[in-house]
Design a protein around this motif. Structure first.
Motif: not given
Length: 887
Positions: A598-603
């Motif tokens: 549910g959170r944006p995928a990190p780099q």
């Protein structure tokens, strides 16, 4: 004394002639007979009268030796004369000699014992060829954790791209079950690339080491044995090469035995926390095989002429390339190169150097005490020295004789010191922490003996030179007066030197007491740290299941579940559980990144990190770790994978601020494919890596979700946990009679091992500080006692004129306490400067802690006051009539 002046003039005229000794004898006999008759006339018994006559002028030997000293001779002859005469003097004054030798023996013995450890760990060459070229290669995590292991992919990149290293080898320690050649047992096995022994420069004494042929696909498994295992399990059989053994159910063949002196164990990140007994080949999967994980330690040998700085620069360049190639696994990581000796003793070095400095202070205090004793003896020998000078001896000749006596004392002290050091080394080895570099090689070798000899000679000069120079500063007319006893003039002149010696002792003792006080306070703070678990009544043991017998995950899960269930039913057991890596077990464990659904995928490479542990529901109760929110694992989750986890409080606080983590799903990078797991509970924080590091975020998987073949059993008992060990072993044997266990310890023992180095440092420095304080108190007492003797006539006059006992008491106390206060002032200044070097050894305490310094000052003041009070009290009991006749 007219006859004596004629006698001296006659001796000077006869110097160099054989008749001088006869004349001395004749004049001495005449003098003693006259004095004896006079003493008998005063009512003395004949024996006492003759003894008094001899003491009033000296003995025949004293004057004869004085004449010999004046006559001189060759260098060797005069040296032998000095030694013989010095030995006779020391033998005649047994009390003085015994006290001086004991004082020096304590100081020299302590120095020798500590130097033997310093020599073994810091000075003695490592047992590897060109050891200065051996280095350890580590990674540094994005969070700044140093000396971290690396991955197989990164090791391959380091080895292929480096140009500054001759060879490079990777290794990893594991616990494996050994069968064949005896009963099943768990041994420490080091999986290593074939280059390891060539990097270290070691050759097997039997057979061969590992080669590149051993890593070919389909090649048979091979094993190299340590000398100790070869002797213990195989009886030193020379035909052991070629014998089959079984490691963890897999057959392999013994191909070599290593030398007896080979010691190779890097405790940092070791999977066993003990030296390896067997070496096998570490397989290196091909590039792109998908094998993950950082678990390799790396040792390398620098090429000749390559500096540590050049190697570090190259490693940074190589790792920068690896980070670009694989940012998802290398983002933010760095590298470090550490010399092998520094790897072994890096965090031990400051403590050892501080302890060496501490025993140096103790020796200086001992020297000051003996110097004070020598000053007292010099005052008593004033007439003898005056006679030597009157006979024509130069000041240097007399100084040389007195220094010879000092060196004889130092040699005797060093012999006693060697005995004390031999005992002290045994005590050091006995109390040394388990994780300290191996001290079994510490002993009285030639280097240590040379150090002791050098220390004893230097000591003899240090404590002997000042009294010798002071003793030869005399007035012949006063010293040779018939009524002179020698103590007065000499004692008054030397009072300033005595005071300086006492001030030095007090200052040095305060520095040591302050240092010991800081370590004690630091150790107390260390023991009071909230670890997150309860160490009382907890038994632990490691169980490693053999791969050949337990091939499937469900078999491992069933064994450990059955084991904990059976253990819980034992009388006296409150709870039982298991975890893969025990807290405070040498920084072992897994750490990786994770993402939150549910959170944006990190780099790539920027995922938040967490520690990973595998446990069952009983672990938290057995260890006393509280469940803060949510629930524990269920029975169903203990038997099959249900994709649930518990997280620590710091994990919830850091990565889920302002929100409820319960019910959220995370992907922890412990699986080849993304595997969402649900957070079902939050437990208290636990300090896993070290006591001094803050608790880090941790995720707990149930055993079926992340199966390990090795687990640590934790048993909470009603009574002494050590007494439950046999019963627990029986339950495990009932499940599998061939299953060995290892590292059977209580959590109290684990905590003791964890704080071992701090306890070791505190005990030793505390002991040396106490010894220094005792010696300083003896020094103060001796000076004040001698001062009272010198001032006996003065005190008698004061009391005859009406001085009260309290006034006399205050007069003497003032003199002693003034010296103490000056010493304390100098000591505080020195301690404020020197204790800063102890910062790395302290926890929760500043190096200039005011409370510690105030306590130490008060303690030293009390001890000094007691040392001053006893002679002062004696002074108040002086009879004025006797004192007025005192000479």
């Amino acid at each position: 004394m007219r006859w004596f002046n004629i006698f001296v003039a006659r001796l000077r005229a006869l110097l160099g002639r054989e008749a001088v000794i006869r004349d001395i004898d004749e004049e001495m006999r005449l003098h003693v007979e006259m004095e004896t008759e006079a003493n008998v006339g005063r009512g003395m018994p004949l024996v006492e009268a003759r003894r008094t006559a001899l003491k009033s002028f000296g003995t025949y030997d004293t004057v004869r030796d004085a004449a010999y000293g004046v006559r001189g001779g060759g260098m060797i002859e005069t040296l032998l004369q000095d030694i013989r005469y010095g030995a006779r003097v020391l033998a005649k004054h047994k009390g003085f000699t015994a006290v001086a030798v004991l004082t020096l023996g304590l100081g020299i013995g302590a120095n020798t014992a500590i130097f033997s450890v310093v020599n073994e760990l810091l000075l003695r060459p490592l047992p590897f060829p060109d050891a200065e070229r051996l280095v350890m290669l580590w990674e540094v995590t994005p969070e700044g954790r140093r000396e971290n292991t690396t991955s197989r992919a990164n090791f391959r990149g380091w080895r292929e791209q480096s140009t500054n290293f001759e060879r490079m080898a990777a290794f990893s320690d594991q616990r494996l079950s050994l069968t064949g050649g005896g009963n099943p047992e768990e041994v420490s096995v080091q999986l290593a690339t074939p280059e390891l022994f060539r990097v270290l420069g070691v050759e097997p004494i039997l057979g061969r080491g590992m080669t590149e042929e051993d890593i070919r696909p389909g090649a048979p498994e091979v094993a190299v044995l340590s000398y100790g295992l070869w002797q213990r399990r195989f009886g030193g059989d020379p035909q052991v090469v070629g014998r089959p053994i079984t490691l963890n159910g897999a057959p392999c063949t013994v191909v070599g035995v290593l030398p007896a002196g080979f010691q190779w164990h890097i405790r940092k990140r070791s999977g066993t926390a003990r030296p390896a007994e067997v070496w096998t080949v570490l397989t290196m999967p091909t590039e792109g095989s998908g094998v993950r994980g950082r678990f390799l330690s790396v040792v390398a040998r620098l090429k000749p002429g390559v500096s540590l700085e050049q190697a570090e620069a190259e490693m940074k360049t190589i790792h920068a390339r690896l980070e670009q190639d694989a940012p998802q696994s290398n983002k933010g990581y760095g590298t470090e190169v550490i010399q092998l000796r520094e790897q072994f003793v890096g965090n031990v070095r400051p403590a050892l150097l501080i302890l060496l400095g501490a025993v140096g202070f103790v020796l200086l205090i001992a020297c000051a005490n003996v110097a004070n004793l020598m000053l007292s003896r010099a005052a008593a020998r004033e007439k003898e020295i005056a006679l030597r000078t009157a006979l024509g001896a130069s000041r240097w000749r007399v100084v040389r004789q007195l220094l010879t006596e000092s060196l004889l004392l130092a040699v005797l002290g060093s012999l006693l010191g060697l005995v004390i050091a031999w005992w002290g080394i045994s005590a050091l080895v006995a109390i040394s922490p388990r994780d300290l570099v191996n001290l079994q090689g510490v002993g009285l070798n030639l280097t240590v003996l040379a150090w002791t000899l050098a220390v004893s000679l230097l000591t003899g000069i240090i404590f002997g030179i000042a009294p010798a120079l002071e003793a030869t500063r005399l007035n012949l007319n006063d010293a040779l007066k018939e009524g002179s006893k020698g103590a007065g003039g000499q004692g008054v002149r030397s009072s300033g030197l005595r005071g300086a010696l006492v001030i030095t002792e007090v200052a040095l003792a305060l520095v040591l007491l302050a240092s010991a006080g800081l370590l004690m306070k630091s150790f107390d703070r260390l023991q009071k740290i909230d670890t997150g678990f309860d160490t009382n009544n907890v038994l632990t043991m490691v169980v490693r299941l053999p791969d050949g017998k337990y091939r499937e995950d469900h078999q491992m899960v069933a064994f450990f579940r059955q084991a904990t269930e059976r253990i819980r039913t034992l009388p006296g057991v409150h709870n039982a559980g298991m975890v893969n890596f025990l807290p405070l077990y040498g920084g072992l464990g897994s750490a990786t990144g994770f993402t939150v659904e549910g959170r944006p995928a990190p780099q790539p490479g920027e995922e938040p990190g967490t520690n990973v542990r595998v446990a069952d529901a009983g672990y938290f109760g057995a260890m006393g770790i509280p469940l803060l929110r949510g629930r524990n694992f269920t029975e169903l989750e203990a038997s099959e994978a249900r994709r649930v986890v518990l997280i620590s409080e710091s994990m919830a606080r850091r990565h889920f601020p302002g929100e409820d983590p319960l019910g959220k799903r995370i992907n922890v990078a412990m699986f080849e494919q993304p595997t969402p797991t649900e957070i079902v509970g939050i437990v208290g924080d636990v300090r896993y890596d070290s006591l001094t590091d803050a608790a880090e975020p941790t995720v707990y998987f149930p055993h079926p979700d992340l199966t390990y073949p090795f687990m640590t059993l934790i048993v909470r008992t009603a009574g002494d946990p050590a007494e439950m060990a046999p019963a627990v072993r029986r339950e495990l044997s009932a499940i599998d009679p061939d299953q060995p266990v290892s590292d059977v310890r209580t959590m109290r023992q684990v905590m003791t091992d964890t704080t071992g180095r701090a306890r070791f440092n505190t005990l030793l420095l505390g002991f040396f500080a106490g010894l220094a304080t005792l010696l300083a108190a003896i020094g103060i007492f001796g000076v004040m006692n001698y001062s009272v003797a010198l001032r006996t006539r003065e005190i008698g006059i004061r009391m005859a004129l009406g001085a009260q006992q309290g006034q006399v008491l205050l007069l003497i106390l003032k003199q002693g306490l003034l010296l103490t206060l000056i010493g304390i002032g100098i000591g505080v200044a020195g301690a404020l400067a020197l204790t800063r070097v102890m910062t790395s050894l302290l926890f929760g305490v500043e190096a200039t802690d005011p409370a510690t310094f105030a306590t130490i000052v008060l303690l030293l003041a009390v001890v000094s006051s007691i040392a001053c009070y006893i002679p002062a009290r004696r002074a108040t009991r002086i009879d004025p009539l006797i004192a007025l006749r005192y000479e």
